[in-house]
Design a protein around this motif. Structure first.
Motif, PDB file in Angstrom:
ATOM      1  N   ALA A  91       0.841  -1.199   0.000  1.00 60.34           N
ATOM      2  CA  ALA A  91       0.000   0.000   0.000  1.00 60.34           C
ATOM      3  C   ALA A  91       0.877   1.251   0.000  1.00 60.34           C
ATOM      4  O   ALA A  91       1.796   1.367   0.827  1.00 60.34           O
ATOM      5  N   PRO A  92       0.594   2.202  -0.887  1.00 65.37           N
ATOM      6  CA  PRO A  92       1.481   3.367  -1.038  1.00 65.37           C
ATOM      7  C   PRO A  92       1.560   4.276   0.189  1.00 65.37           C
ATOM      8  O   PRO A  92       2.454   5.114   0.259  1.00 65.37           O
ATOM      9  N   LEU A  93       0.641   4.121   1.152  1.00 63.08           N
ATOM     10  CA  LEU A  93       0.748   4.968   2.352  1.00 63.08           C
ATOM     11  C   LEU A  93       1.793   4.437   3.339  1.00 63.08           C
ATOM     12  O   LEU A  93       2.161   5.130   4.288  1.00 63.08           O
ATOM     13  N   SER A  94       2.264   3.216   3.133  1.00 58.49           N
ATOM     14  CA  SER A  94       3.364   2.702   3.975  1.00 58.49           C
ATOM     15  C   SER A  94       4.625   3.498   3.656  1.00 58.49           C
ATOM     16  O   SER A  94       4.965   3.688   2.481  1.00 58.49           O
ATOM     17  N   PRO A  95       5.350   3.978   4.693  1.00 58.82           N
ATOM     18  CA  PRO A  95       6.563   4.763   4.388  1.00 58.82           C
ATOM     19  C   PRO A  95       7.616   3.970   3.623  1.00 58.82           C
ATOM     20  O   PRO A  95       8.367   4.535   2.818  1.00 58.82           O
ATOM     21  N   PHE A  96       7.649   2.660   3.851  1.00 56.56           N
ATOM     22  CA  PHE A  96       8.637   1.829   3.141  1.00 56.56           C
ATOM     23  C   PHE A  96       8.249   1.664   1.672  1.00 56.56           C
ATOM     24  O   PHE A  96       9.105   1.673   0.786  1.00 56.56           O
ATOM     25  N   VAL A  97       6.965   1.498   1.430  1.00 57.89           N
ATOM     26  CA  VAL A  97       6.490   1.376   0.048  1.00 57.89           C
ATOM     27  C   VAL A  97       6.702   2.713  -0.675  1.00 57.89           C
ATOM     28  O   VAL A  97       7.193   2.756  -1.802  1.00 57.89           O
ATOM     29  N   ARG A  98       6.371   3.803   0.023  1.00 57.30           N
ATOM     30  CA  ARG A  98       6.516   5.123  -0.597  1.00 57.30           C
ATOM     31  C   ARG A  98       7.981   5.406  -0.939  1.00 57.30           C
ATOM     32  O   ARG A  98       8.285   6.036  -1.946  1.00 57.30           O
TER      33      ARG A  98
ATOM     34  N   LYS B 148       5.513  16.736  -4.280  1.00 57.26           N
ATOM     35  CA  LYS B 148       4.217  17.370  -4.566  1.00 57.26           C
ATOM     36  C   LYS B 148       3.280  16.339  -5.222  1.00 57.26           C
ATOM     37  O   LYS B 148       2.114  16.239  -4.850  1.00 57.26           O
ATOM     38  N   ASN B 149       3.812  15.576  -6.186  1.00 55.49           N
ATOM     39  CA  ASN B 149       2.989  14.574  -6.878  1.00 55.49           C
ATOM     40  C   ASN B 149       2.442  13.544  -5.900  1.00 55.49           C
ATOM     41  O   ASN B 149       1.293  13.140  -5.957  1.00 55.49           O
ATOM     42  N   ARG B 150       3.298  13.122  -4.987  1.00 55.85           N
ATOM     43  CA  ARG B 150       2.894  12.066  -4.039  1.00 55.85           C
ATOM     44  C   ARG B 150       1.906  12.589  -3.005  1.00 55.85           C
ATOM     45  O   ARG B 150       0.988  11.897  -2.585  1.00 55.85           O
ATOM     46  N   LEU B 151       2.094  13.860  -2.610  1.00 54.71           N
ATOM     47  CA  LEU B 151       1.143  14.451  -1.652  1.00 54.71           C
ATOM     48  C   LEU B 151      -0.261  14.468  -2.269  1.00 54.71           C
ATOM     49  O   LEU B 151      -1.247  14.150  -1.597  1.00 54.71           O
ATOM     50  N   VAL B 152      -0.333  14.759  -3.556  1.00 53.35           N
ATOM     51  CA  VAL B 152      -1.630  14.766  -4.244  1.00 53.35           C
ATOM     52  C   VAL B 152      -2.172  13.330  -4.350  1.00 53.35           C
ATOM     53  O   VAL B 152      -3.344  13.065  -4.060  1.00 53.35           O
ATOM     54  N   ALA B 153      -1.309  12.402  -4.749  1.00 49.70           N
ATOM     55  CA  ALA B 153      -1.748  11.009  -4.916  1.00 49.70           C
ATOM     56  C   ALA B 153      -2.234  10.424  -3.584  1.00 49.70           C
ATOM     57  O   ALA B 153      -3.259   9.740  -3.526  1.00 49.70           O
ATOM     58  N   ASP B 154      -1.528  10.734  -2.496  1.00 46.77           N
ATOM     59  CA  ASP B 154      -1.925  10.208  -1.179  1.00 46.77           C
ATOM     60  C   ASP B 154      -3.255  10.786  -0.734  1.00 46.77           C
ATOM     61  O   ASP B 154      -4.079  10.090  -0.123  1.00 46.77           O
ATOM     62  N   LYS B 155      -3.456  12.069  -1.037  1.00 46.31           N
ATOM     63  CA  LYS B 155      -4.708  12.721  -0.638  1.00 46.31           C
ATOM     64  C   LYS B 155      -5.886  11.976  -1.269  1.00 46.31           C
ATOM     65  O   LYS B 155      -6.910  11.735  -0.626  1.00 46.31           O
TER      66      LYS B 155
END
Ligand SMILES: N[C@@H](CCC(=O)N[C@@H](CS)C(=O)NCC(=O)O)C(=O)O
Length: 212
Positions: A7-14, A201-208
């Protein structure tokens, strides 16, 4: 095509997603969580942890191992310094973020976001408050001492150390914990610089989008 399992919200995955994006590698995400691993997941991740990674050459687990592999296979757009000393520093800050920073940001994120999003449970707010009061300051003091007024953790370009630390800071922020800029000015300014990069910035949008 390469696949990141986790899951992309995991810090290790991110961290791994940042590495792939920094290198412009096309990939898919299979967003499995530790609470709902598919049967046989241990075949690709023997410790049953996320992330695991698959491409045409190998299947392997562990974010740091995956990042090292990506760097060797795709040396363009490096995510580690070439210099031996700086590289060791990057590995240290990556390790510190994966352990000590995760140890304080992880439970805040777990209590306030994961419990609600995945388990439909209420957070243990007293646990969160104890971490913020008793454990987090030592870690943030150390980071604040190590940072300078410009650039990133090690040098002027993003490395896996920033991917790991930044991922943990993102999760703390999602969980409503904001760095006290009076107490930790260099850390607060670093986070601002980091979150202003296109990659973050891209990831902050994707996570939101995932959390909404
Ligand atoms: N050293 C591993 C740690 C990965 C890790 O702990 N992932 C967590 C999710 S954030 C997990 O899968 N936890 C499940 C467990 O520990 O059983 C890495 O860098 O990939």
């Amino acid at each position: 095509m390469a696949t990141v399992h986790g899951a992309p919200l995991s810090p290790f995955v991110r961290k791994v997603i940042f590495a792939l994006e920094a290198k412009n590698i096309t990939f898919d995400v299979n967003p499995v969580t530790p609470m709902g691993l598919p049967e046989g997941f241990e075949k690709i991740s023997p410790l049953k942890k996320i992330p695991a990674f698959e491409d045409d050459l190998l299947t392997i687990a562990d974010s740091s191992v995956i990042c090292e592999y990506l760097e060797q296979r795709y040396p363009e757009n490096p995510i580690y310094p070439k210099n031996m000393v700086d590289r060791a520093k990057v590995r240290w800050f990556e390790e510190y973020s994966d352990t000590a920073v995760l140890g304080v940001c992880g439970p805040i994120f777990y209590e306030r976001i994961v419990k609600k999003l995945i388990m439909q449970q209420e957070p243990d707010e007293s646990r969160v408050q104890n971490i913020i009061k008793d454990e987090l300051p030592t870690v943030y003091d150390y980071l604040n001492e190590q940072l300078s007024e410009s650039g990133f953790l090690v040098g002027e370009t993003l490395t896996t150390a920033d991917f790991s630390l930044g991922s943990n800071l993102m999760n703390a922020q999602y969980a409503g914990y904001h760095i006290d800029a009076k107490r930790w000015p260099l850390l607060a300014a670093y986070q601002e610089r980091l979150f202003a990069t296109q990659l973050f910035k891209n990831r902050l949008v994707a996570d939101k989008a995932i959390m909404s």
